[in-house]
Design a protein around this motif. Structure first.
Motif, short mmCIF file in Angstrom:
data_model
loop_
_atom_site.label_atom_id
_atom_site.label_comp_id
_atom_site.label_asym_id
_atom_site.label_seq_id
_atom_site.Cartn_x
_atom_site.Cartn_y
_atom_site.Cartn_z
N LEU A 148 0.86 -1.17 0.00
CA LEU A 148 0.00 0.00 0.00
C LEU A 148 0.90 1.22 0.00
N GLN A 149 0.96 1.90 -1.14
CA GLN A 149 1.70 3.15 -1.24
C GLN A 149 0.79 4.29 -0.84
N MET A 150 1.18 4.99 0.20
CA MET A 150 0.34 6.07 0.74
C MET A 150 1.06 7.40 0.54
N ASN A 151 0.48 8.25 -0.28
CA ASN A 151 1.06 9.57 -0.56
C ASN A 151 0.16 10.66 -0.02
N ASN A 152 0.73 11.83 0.14
CA ASN A 152 -0.01 12.98 0.66
C ASN A 152 -0.80 12.61 1.91
N LEU A 153 -0.11 11.99 2.84
CA LEU A 153 -0.77 11.57 4.08
C LEU A 153 -1.22 12.77 4.89
N GLN A 154 -2.36 12.62 5.54
CA GLN A 154 -2.95 13.67 6.35
C GLN A 154 -3.20 13.16 7.76
N PRO A 155 -3.34 14.06 8.72
CA PRO A 155 -3.56 13.61 10.10
C PRO A 155 -4.74 12.65 10.25
N GLU A 156 -5.75 12.80 9.43
CA GLU A 156 -6.91 11.90 9.54
C GLU A 156 -6.61 10.49 9.04
N ASP A 157 -5.43 10.29 8.45
CA ASP A 157 -5.00 8.94 8.06
C ASP A 157 -4.34 8.20 9.22
N THR A 158 -4.13 8.89 10.32
CA THR A 158 -3.54 8.24 11.49
C THR A 158 -4.44 7.12 11.98
N ALA A 159 -3.87 5.93 12.08
CA ALA A 159 -4.66 4.76 12.44
C ALA A 159 -3.73 3.55 12.57
N VAL A 160 -4.28 2.47 13.08
CA VAL A 160 -3.61 1.18 12.97
C VAL A 160 -4.10 0.53 11.68
N TYR A 161 -3.19 0.16 10.83
CA TYR A 161 -3.52 -0.44 9.54
C TYR A 161 -3.33 -1.95 9.63
N TYR A 162 -4.36 -2.67 9.19
CA TYR A 162 -4.36 -4.13 9.25
C TYR A 162 -4.41 -4.71 7.85
N CYS A 163 -3.54 -5.67 7.61
CA CYS A 163 -3.58 -6.42 6.37
C CYS A 163 -4.66 -7.49 6.48
N ASN A 164 -5.31 -7.75 5.37
CA ASN A 164 -6.39 -8.74 5.30
C ASN A 164 -6.22 -9.55 4.03
N ALA A 165 -6.49 -10.85 4.12
CA ALA A 165 -6.37 -11.68 2.92
C ALA A 165 -7.38 -12.81 2.97
N ASP A 166 -7.88 -13.17 1.81
CA ASP A 166 -8.77 -14.32 1.67
C ASP A 166 -7.96 -15.44 1.03
N ILE A 167 -7.66 -16.47 1.84
CA ILE A 167 -6.71 -17.50 1.46
C ILE A 167 -7.35 -18.87 1.50
N LYS A 168 -7.08 -19.65 0.46
CA LYS A 168 -7.52 -21.06 0.44
C LYS A 168 -6.34 -21.90 0.88
N GLY A 169 -6.57 -22.67 1.94
CA GLY A 169 -5.50 -23.53 2.45
C GLY A 169 -5.88 -24.98 2.41
N LEU A 170 -5.47 -25.70 3.45
CA LEU A 170 -5.69 -27.14 3.51
C LEU A 170 -7.16 -27.51 3.48
#
Length: 122
Positions: A82-104
């Protein structure tokens, strides 16, 4: 079981840029898509979608980040960025990665990373 590991968070001044990475590892048969959510520390705020990309390259962005953030992926490396440009104070947060994965199990299952803090302030 699969797991997601994020990196790239930190502090930046308004107008600055950061690049987040999320790598998936473990037993992975296929990945439908990967994305980023964020949780802003403000009363009433819930985790919200920031951006998502499918393995076929289709993307979806929150209106608040369109034109500033770009999601991409390297399918061979099971990694999303995730390339984040022109960041602003309202972008302050904890960012979580999410994925839909097929496993066993043979079914797609949702996975979450541990979260990485992004702070935008002067």
């Amino acid at each position: 079981q699969a797991r997601l590991v994020e990196s790239g968070g930190g502090w930046v001044q308004p107008g600055g840029s950061l690049r987040l990475s999320c790598g998936a590892s473990g037993y992975i048969f296929s990945i439908y898509g990967m994305g980023w959510y964020r949780h802003r520390q403000a009363p009433g705020k819930q985790r919200e979608l920031v951006a998502y990309i499918t393995s076929g390259g289709m993307t979806n962005y929150a209106d608040s980040v369109k034109g500033r953030f770009t999601i991409s992926s390297d399918n061979a490396k099971n990694t999303a960025y995730l390339q984040m440009n022109n960041l602003q104070p309202e972008d302050t947060a904890v960012y979580y990665c999410n994925a839909d994965i097929k496993g066993l199990s043979g079914d797609y299952r949702e996975y979450w990373g541990q979260g990485t803090q992004v702070t935008v302030s002067s």
